[in-house]
Design a protein around this motif. Structure first.
Motif, PDB file in Angstrom:
ATOM      1  N   ALA A 108       0.903  -1.230   0.159  1.00  0.00           N
ATOM      2  CA  ALA A 108      -0.037  -0.064   0.072  1.00  0.00           C
ATOM      3  C   ALA A 108       0.862   1.184   0.004  1.00  0.00           C
ATOM      4  CB  ALA A 108      -0.913   0.079   1.136  1.00  0.00           C
ATOM      5  N   LEU A 109       2.144   1.250   0.865  1.00  0.00           N
ATOM      6  CA  LEU A 109       2.740   2.519   0.766  1.00  0.00           C
ATOM      7  C   LEU A 109       3.689   2.591  -0.579  1.00  0.00           C
ATOM      8  CD1 LEU A 109       4.145   4.821   2.672  1.00  0.00           C
ATOM      9  CD2 LEU A 109       5.742   2.968   3.548  1.00  0.00           C
ATOM     10  N   ILE A 110       4.556   1.476  -0.833  1.00  0.00           N
ATOM     11  CA  ILE A 110       5.404   1.678  -1.877  1.00  0.00           C
ATOM     12  C   ILE A 110       4.882   1.557  -3.314  1.00  0.00           C
ATOM     13  CG2 ILE A 110       7.574   0.547  -2.807  1.00  0.00           C
ATOM     14  CD1 ILE A 110       7.942   1.618   0.083  1.00  0.00           C
ATOM     15  N   GLY A 111       3.700   0.505  -3.394  1.00  0.00           N
ATOM     16  CA  GLY A 111       3.176   0.832  -4.751  1.00  0.00           C
ATOM     17  C   GLY A 111       1.876   1.883  -4.738  1.00  0.00           C
ATOM     18  N   GLY A 112       1.227   1.435  -3.620  1.00  0.00           N
ATOM     19  CA  GLY A 112      -0.306   2.542  -3.659  1.00  0.00           C
ATOM     20  C   GLY A 112       0.084   3.643  -3.548  1.00  0.00           C
ATOM     21  N   VAL A 113       0.608   4.320  -2.550  1.00  0.00           N
ATOM     22  CA  VAL A 113       0.751   5.913  -2.464  1.00  0.00           C
ATOM     23  C   VAL A 113       1.333   6.488  -3.430  1.00  0.00           C
ATOM     24  CG1 VAL A 113       1.446   7.538  -0.700  1.00  0.00           C
ATOM     25  CG2 VAL A 113       0.304   5.469   0.274  1.00  0.00           C
ATOM     26  N   ILE A 114       2.482   6.041  -3.777  1.00  0.00           N
ATOM     27  CA  ILE A 114       3.197   6.432  -4.770  1.00  0.00           C
ATOM     28  C   ILE A 114       2.487   6.373  -6.136  1.00  0.00           C
ATOM     29  CG2 ILE A 114       5.655   6.039  -6.335  1.00  0.00           C
ATOM     30  CD1 ILE A 114       6.937   5.483  -3.615  1.00  0.00           C
ATOM     31  N   GLY A 115       1.810   5.465  -6.392  1.00  0.00           N
ATOM     32  CA  GLY A 115       1.179   5.130  -7.618  1.00  0.00           C
ATOM     33  C   GLY A 115      -0.093   6.487  -7.590  1.00  0.00           C
ATOM     34  N   ILE A 116      -1.073   6.473  -6.506  1.00  0.00           N
ATOM     35  CA  ILE A 116      -1.768   7.531  -6.617  1.00  0.00           C
ATOM     36  C   ILE A 116      -1.286   8.765  -6.801  1.00  0.00           C
ATOM     37  CG2 ILE A 116      -3.606   8.583  -5.168  1.00  0.00           C
ATOM     38  CD1 ILE A 116      -3.966   5.730  -3.817  1.00  0.00           C
ATOM     39  N   LEU A 117      -0.236   9.107  -6.126  1.00  0.00           N
ATOM     40  CA  LEU A 117       0.372  10.360  -6.196  1.00  0.00           C
ATOM     41  C   LEU A 117       0.843  10.544  -7.553  1.00  0.00           C
ATOM     42  CD1 LEU A 117       2.726  10.509  -3.195  1.00  0.00           C
ATOM     43  CD2 LEU A 117       0.850  11.968  -3.402  1.00  0.00           C
ATOM     44  N   ILE A 118       1.398   9.734  -8.343  1.00  0.00           N
ATOM     45  CA  ILE A 118       1.707   9.675  -9.656  1.00  0.00           C
ATOM     46  C   ILE A 118       0.236  10.081 -10.817  1.00  0.00           C
ATOM     47  CG2 ILE A 118       2.841   8.621 -11.766  1.00  0.00           C
ATOM     48  CD1 ILE A 118       4.676   7.056  -9.790  1.00  0.00           C
ATOM     49  N   GLY A 119      -0.740   9.301 -10.314  1.00  0.00           N
ATOM     50  CA  GLY A 119      -1.915   9.326 -11.168  1.00  0.00           C
ATOM     51  C   GLY A 119      -2.418  10.698 -11.026  1.00  0.00           C
ATOM     52  N   ALA A 120      -2.460  11.007  -9.737  1.00  0.00           N
ATOM     53  CA  ALA A 120      -3.265  12.427  -9.284  1.00  0.00           C
ATOM     54  C   ALA A 120      -2.286  13.508 -10.035  1.00  0.00           C
ATOM     55  CB  ALA A 120      -3.293  12.669  -8.018  1.00  0.00           C
ATOM     56  N   GLY A 121      -1.089  13.589 -10.086  1.00  0.00           N
ATOM     57  CA  GLY A 121      -0.096  14.414 -10.950  1.00  0.00           C
ATOM     58  C   GLY A 121      -0.483  14.477 -12.250  1.00  0.00           C
ATOM     59  N   LEU A 122      -0.534  13.243 -13.001  1.00  0.00           N
ATOM     60  CA  LEU A 122      -0.891  13.088 -14.396  1.00  0.00           C
ATOM     61  C   LEU A 122      -2.071  13.875 -14.612  1.00  0.00           C
ATOM     62  CD1 LEU A 122       0.088   9.315 -15.232  1.00  0.00           C
ATOM     63  CD2 LEU A 122       1.232  11.244 -15.975  1.00  0.00           C
ATOM     64  N   PHE A 123      -3.163  13.551 -13.895  1.00  0.00           N
ATOM     65  CA  PHE A 123      -4.381  14.255 -14.237  1.00  0.00           C
ATOM     66  C   PHE A 123      -4.343  15.750 -14.036  1.00  0.00           C
ATOM     67  CE2 PHE A 123      -8.441  15.931 -13.099  1.00  0.00           C
ATOM     68  CZ  PHE A 123      -9.401  15.563 -14.304  1.00  0.00           C
ATOM     69  N   ALA A 124      -3.684  16.134 -13.060  1.00  0.00           N
ATOM     70  CA  ALA A 124      -3.345  17.539 -12.883  1.00  0.00           C
ATOM     71  C   ALA A 124      -2.831  18.262 -14.252  1.00  0.00           C
ATOM     72  CB  ALA A 124      -2.440  18.010 -11.656  1.00  0.00           C
ATOM     73  N   GLY A 125      -1.853  17.510 -14.800  1.00  0.00           N
ATOM     74  CA  GLY A 125      -1.117  18.036 -16.023  1.00  0.00           C
ATOM     75  C   GLY A 125      -2.071  17.946 -17.314  1.00  0.00           C
ATOM     76  N   LEU A 126      -3.056  16.838 -17.140  1.00  0.00           N
ATOM     77  CA  LEU A 126      -3.817  16.723 -18.395  1.00  0.00           C
ATOM     78  C   LEU A 126      -5.396  17.568 -18.192  1.00  0.00           C
ATOM     79  CD1 LEU A 126      -3.408  13.091 -19.008  1.00  0.00           C
ATOM     80  CD2 LEU A 126      -2.760  14.781 -20.536  1.00  0.00           C
ATOM     81  N   PHE A 127      -5.369  18.108 -17.187  1.00  0.00           N
ATOM     82  CA  PHE A 127      -6.659  18.622 -16.752  1.00  0.00           C
ATOM     83  C   PHE A 127      -7.315  19.690 -17.775  1.00  0.00           C
ATOM     84  CE2 PHE A 127      -8.930  22.198 -14.291  1.00  0.00           C
ATOM     85  CZ  PHE A 127     -10.064  21.418 -14.141  1.00  0.00           C
ATOM     86  N   LYS A 128      -6.269  20.414 -18.081  1.00  0.00           N
ATOM     87  CA  LYS A 128      -6.873  21.577 -18.963  1.00  0.00           C
ATOM     88  C   LYS A 128      -7.438  21.011 -20.320  1.00  0.00           C
ATOM     89  CE  LYS A 128      -5.170  26.425 -19.962  1.00  0.00           C
ATOM     90  NZ  LYS A 128      -4.164  27.172 -19.880  1.00  0.00           N
ATOM     91  N   LYS A 129      -6.466  19.938 -20.980  1.00  0.00           N
ATOM     92  CA  LYS A 129      -6.660  19.473 -22.210  1.00  0.00           C
ATOM     93  C   LYS A 129      -7.708  18.418 -22.196  1.00  0.00           C
ATOM     94  CE  LYS A 129      -2.049  19.173 -24.342  1.00  0.00           C
ATOM     95  NZ  LYS A 129      -0.966  18.517 -23.939  1.00  0.00           N
ATOM     96  N   LEU A 130      -8.269  17.978 -21.038  1.00  0.00           N
ATOM     97  CA  LEU A 130      -9.489  17.080 -20.905  1.00  0.00           C
ATOM     98  C   LEU A 130     -10.721  17.774 -20.760  1.00  0.00           C
ATOM     99  CD1 LEU A 130      -7.966  14.460 -18.522  1.00  0.00           C
ATOM    100  CD2 LEU A 130      -8.564  14.110 -20.985  1.00  0.00           C
ATOM    101  N   GLN A 131     -10.584  19.168 -20.191  1.00  0.00           N
ATOM    102  CA  GLN A 131     -11.828  20.091 -19.779  1.00  0.00           C
ATOM    103  C   GLN A 131     -12.867  19.900 -20.984  1.00  0.00           C
ATOM    104  OE1 GLN A 131     -10.679  23.599 -17.733  1.00  0.00           O
ATOM    105  NE2 GLN A 131     -12.063  23.216 -16.352  1.00  0.00           N
ATOM    106  N   LYS A 132     -12.478  20.718 -22.043  1.00  0.00           N
ATOM    107  CA  LYS A 132     -13.482  20.761 -23.101  1.00  0.00           C
ATOM    108  C   LYS A 132     -13.968  19.597 -23.721  1.00  0.00           C
ATOM    109  CE  LYS A 132     -13.576  25.660 -24.328  1.00  0.00           C
ATOM    110  NZ  LYS A 132     -12.927  26.490 -25.334  1.00  0.00           N
ATOM    111  N   PRO A 133     -13.025  18.725 -24.407  1.00  0.00           N
ATOM    112  CA  PRO A 133     -13.430  17.699 -25.106  1.00  0.00           C
ATOM    113  C   PRO A 133     -14.325  16.447 -24.224  1.00  0.00           C
ATOM    114  CG  PRO A 133     -11.059  17.624 -24.990  1.00  0.00           C
ATOM    115  CD  PRO A 133     -11.624  19.021 -24.434  1.00  0.00           C
TER     116      PRO A 133
END
Lengths: 173, 185
Positions: B117-142
């Motif tokens: 949960a710590l090494i796989g999970g928490v780190i993965g969720i942080l990466i995934g949340a960061g990816l979404f923050a980066g893509l947010f603007k592009k995903l918004q309209k379409p």
């Protein structure tokens, strides 16, 4: 006080307790209980360490500033609370590979960690896409009868059940 | 509403921490900080997760709407759209089954000592949340704005008094729990 050292309580008692906690969160903090924005904020804080103030220009971080807030403290508290509960009942144990996983895919450490990492990426991505998680949508949103939360929570389980069956009944067989 | 208390920033952080401790305690005692229990739910062999969630929802719904009627609690429904809620929900579901924890229970699992949960999970969720923050603007309209319905609740949508929905809904959920219990799940 032997109930404090019990390994497990009735799921209904725990659920009712979480429901009461949600009343307190609304009254004392004007907030629904949720966990996933804390991860988005932390991710922003880490990115800020590397890229500096530029990170704050991202639209997403304007909406969810990379700072420690109520929900961040809530998630920190969850770690502590679970630790206390597990220590009291002797249920605390350091372990790498869960039994259900090991029974099907073996106890290789690296494989489980890679799969957990990939799962975590999907989860973090999906939670922020959906705007909430099993707590924020699944409990707090559905109890407010929010339309977004009922749709999201149902999709969490549709996606989750389909993927679990795929992993354990198709790939795992 | 206790607006004065809501404005006290440091006190609020402390309240958040204390509530988190109780929340984590209840999650651990409920057994839902465990991968095996969460996967048991998604494989439909162990209904612990649904039992915890639905009893929290019934308790929470009655109490929060009651407090809302008294003017002590304000509702905060999240905005949604077909693009947000359905697609995001399905992505989340894939992660839910692959990781075997969710953002709340992953924190509980860390406290329980589960290192995947710590090494796989928490780190993965942080990466995934960061990816979404980066893509947010592009995903918004379409995608994200497709089928937008906003911050609406079922009683608002159907234009009825909330209790017209809450009472039958809670009865239904309690019956569902009885049925799950009788089926031995």
């Amino acid at each position: 006080m032997h109930w404090l050292t019990m390994r497990q309580w009735s799921p209904y008692i725990c659920g009712i307790g979480i429901g009461v906690l949600s009343w307190l969160a609304f009254v004392l903090s004007d907030k629904p209980i949720g966990c996933s924005t804390a991860f988005a904020r932390t991710s922003g804080m880490i990115e800020k360490l590397f890229r500096g103030q530029k990170v704050l220009e991202k639209d997403y971080y304007k909406q969810f500033t990379p700072t420690i807030d109520w929900e961040w403290m809530l998630v920190a508290g969850v770690i502590v609370g679970s630790f206390i509960s597990a220590m009291l009942s002797g249920d605390f144990q350091l372990s790498w590979v869960p039994a259900t996983w090991a029974n099907t895919f073996g106890s290789a450490l690296f494989f489980r960690l890679i799969v957990a990492l990939v799962g975590g990426i999907f989860m973090g991505f999906g939670a922020r896409w959906a705007g909430g998680c099993t707590s924020g949508h699944g409990i707090s949103g559905t109890l407010q009868l929010a339309v977004s939360s009922w749709i999201a929570a149902i999709c969490f389980f549709i996606g989750g059940i389909a993927t679990a069956f795929l992993i354990f009944h198709l790939i795992g067989n | 509403m206790l607006t004065k208390l809501h404005r006290m920033k440091k006190t609020q952080l402390t309240i958040g921490l204390i509530m988190g401790i109780f929340f984590g305690f209840l999650l651990q005692k409920g057994g839902v900080t465990k991968y095996d229990v969460i996967l048991g739910q998604l494989l439909l062999s162990d209904f612990t997760v649904v039992k915890v969630m639905l009893s929290a929802v019934v308790t929470g719904m009655i109490g929060v709407y009651f407090l809302n009627g008294l003017g002590l609690a304000k509702l905060h429904p999240k905005p949604g759209s077909v693009g947000i809620s359905v697609i995001g929900g399905l992505f989340f579901g894939i992660g839910f089954a692959t990781l075997g924890y969710c953002p709340g229970t992953v924190a509980g699992a860390v406290g329980n000592g589960y290192l995947d949960a710590l090494i796989g999970g928490v780190i993965g969720i942080l990466i995934g949340a960061g990816l979404f923050a980066g893509l947010f603007k592009k995903l918004q309209k379409p995608i994200l704005n497709k089928g937008y319905f906003g911050e609406i609740t079922l009683p608002e949508l159907l234009k009825v008094n909330p209790w017209v929905i809450i009472v039958p809904f809670c009865i239904l959920l309690v019956f569902l729990l009885f049925w799950i219990e009788r089926a031995g799940l």
